[in-house]
Design a protein around this motif. Sequence first.
Motif, PDB file in Angstrom:
ATOM      1  N   LEU A   1      20.413  15.274 -34.672  1.00 11.01           N
ATOM      2  CA  LEU A   1      21.486  15.249 -33.677  1.00 11.01           C
ATOM      3  C   LEU A   1      22.656  16.121 -34.123  1.00 11.01           C
ATOM      4  O   LEU A   1      23.230  16.870 -33.324  1.00 11.01           O
ATOM      5  N   GLU A   2      23.014  16.021 -35.402  1.00  7.84           N
ATOM      6  CA  GLU A   2      24.121  16.822 -35.925  1.00  7.84           C
ATOM      7  C   GLU A   2      23.827  18.312 -35.797  1.00  7.84           C
ATOM      8  O   GLU A   2      24.699  19.099 -35.417  1.00  7.84           O
ATOM      9  N   ALA A   3      22.589  18.690 -36.113  1.00  2.53           N
ATOM     10  CA  ALA A   3      22.219  20.103 -36.033  1.00  2.53           C
ATOM     11  C   ALA A   3      22.317  20.606 -34.596  1.00  2.53           C
ATOM     12  O   ALA A   3      22.834  21.706 -34.343  1.00  2.53           O
ATOM     13  N   GLU A   4      21.833  19.802 -33.634  1.00  2.00           N
ATOM     14  CA  GLU A   4      21.901  20.222 -32.230  1.00  2.00           C
ATOM     15  C   GLU A   4      23.345  20.263 -31.746  1.00  2.00           C
ATOM     16  O   GLU A   4      23.740  21.181 -31.011  1.00  2.00           O
ATOM     17  N   MET A   5      24.163  19.272 -32.154  1.00  2.00           N
ATOM     18  CA  MET A   5      25.573  19.282 -31.763  1.00  2.00           C
ATOM     19  C   MET A   5      26.279  20.518 -32.304  1.00  2.00           C
ATOM     20  O   MET A   5      27.055  21.168 -31.597  1.00  2.00           O
TER      21      MET A   5
ATOM     22  N   LEU B   1      24.645  13.547 -26.908  1.00  2.00           N
ATOM     23  CA  LEU B   1      24.342  13.561 -28.338  1.00  2.00           C
ATOM     24  C   LEU B   1      25.365  12.754 -29.124  1.00  2.00           C
ATOM     25  O   LEU B   1      25.016  12.039 -30.072  1.00  2.00           O
ATOM     26  N   ARG B   2      26.631  12.864 -28.748  1.00  2.00           N
ATOM     27  CA  ARG B   2      27.673  12.111 -29.447  1.00  2.00           C
ATOM     28  C   ARG B   2      27.481  10.614 -29.270  1.00  2.00           C
ATOM     29  O   ARG B   2      27.677   9.834 -30.207  1.00  2.00           O
ATOM     30  N   ASN B   3      27.102  10.201 -28.061  1.00  2.00           N
ATOM     31  CA  ASN B   3      26.844   8.776 -27.832  1.00  2.00           C
ATOM     32  C   ASN B   3      25.661   8.298 -28.670  1.00  2.00           C
ATOM     33  O   ASN B   3      25.708   7.222 -29.281  1.00  2.00           O
ATOM     34  N   ASP B   4      24.589   9.102 -28.697  1.00  2.00           N
ATOM     35  CA  ASP B   4      23.427   8.741 -29.508  1.00  2.00           C
ATOM     36  C   ASP B   4      23.795   8.688 -30.989  1.00  2.00           C
ATOM     37  O   ASP B   4      23.332   7.805 -31.727  1.00  2.00           O
TER      38      ASP B   4
ATOM     39  N   ILE C   1      33.757  17.212 -45.402  1.00  2.00           N
ATOM     40  CA  ILE C   1      33.193  17.612 -44.118  1.00  2.00           C
ATOM     41  C   ILE C   1      31.693  17.342 -44.102  1.00  2.00           C
ATOM     42  O   ILE C   1      31.075  17.114 -45.147  1.00  2.00           O
ATOM     43  N   MET C   2      31.138  17.375 -42.900  1.00  2.00           N
ATOM     44  CA  MET C   2      29.688  17.343 -42.752  1.00  2.00           C
ATOM     45  C   MET C   2      29.277  18.630 -42.050  1.00  2.00           C
ATOM     46  O   MET C   2      29.796  18.957 -40.986  1.00  2.00           O
ATOM     47  N   ARG C   3      28.359  19.368 -42.683  1.00  2.00           N
ATOM     48  CA  ARG C   3      27.900  20.649 -42.135  1.00  2.00           C
ATOM     49  C   ARG C   3      26.375  20.654 -42.119  1.00  2.00           C
ATOM     50  O   ARG C   3      25.742  20.566 -43.165  1.00  2.00           O
ATOM     51  N   GLN C   4      25.807  20.719 -40.933  1.00  2.00           N
ATOM     52  CA  GLN C   4      24.351  20.709 -40.785  1.00  2.00           C
ATOM     53  C   GLN C   4      23.718  19.521 -41.510  1.00  2.00           C
ATOM     54  O   GLN C   4      22.686  19.642 -42.167  1.00  2.00           O
TER      55      GLN C   4
END
Length: 232
Positions: free
Chosen positions: A20-24, A69-72, A203-206
């Motif tokens: 999900l993070e990658a798609e966002m 995606l954010r909700n998921d 931070i979170m990256r990919q």
Amino acid sequence: MVATNVKAETSSLMEKRSWLEAEMNTIIARLSQPGAPGLSGNLLDSEGFPRSDIDVPIVRAERRRLAELRNDYTDITEKINQNIQILHSARLGNNNRSSPFKNSDNDDGSDIQTSSTVETVASTPSQNVLLSLSPNSMDVDVLVSRPFAVVDEIADASPAVEDGLQLGDQILKFGNVEAGDNLIQRLASEAQSSMGQTVPVVIMRQGTVINLTITPRTWQGRGLLGCHFRIL
């Protein structure tokens, strides 16, 4: 058996959350590229007609997808946190039921009970959770993080860029700011009060958690960082 099933489910959820993070991040990068409308920019021109320089239906579809995606992401993170609490409780229960044994190295013959290291940092869903258990117990080492903001605009040659921040980075912690209310004001205040000083940023990256240090400072552009945070 329950702990094993919960561990497997948690691992699967964390993998799904990374997807999900990658798609966002991909959608955010497309919407935030030069000439694009951004995550919330106007899709109409000055006369009230759809902008001719962008594909409005595609932009709307990507914004809707990003919201989904954010909700998921939120739902999955909450489930991961619940599972970690289950694992933690199960581990404590096992410790309470285990039988003490005599330590042959203890001269006074006193009974001691072995225990595994359990370290928990912030167990609420809006914060980070770190749960570490030794291999003899449940073999769990899980980091759960919920970003509260994302970098949706960033200027070339800005302090943010020079210090390692990138478009689409999700902010887990900026100095003393982690979560709560009035985040935009608190982020601005943190940057202003730390002008010329290094600020620890997580931070979170990919899907990967990264630690940075950023120094708010004046430069040829606007602001002290040269980037914009969008609250999630």
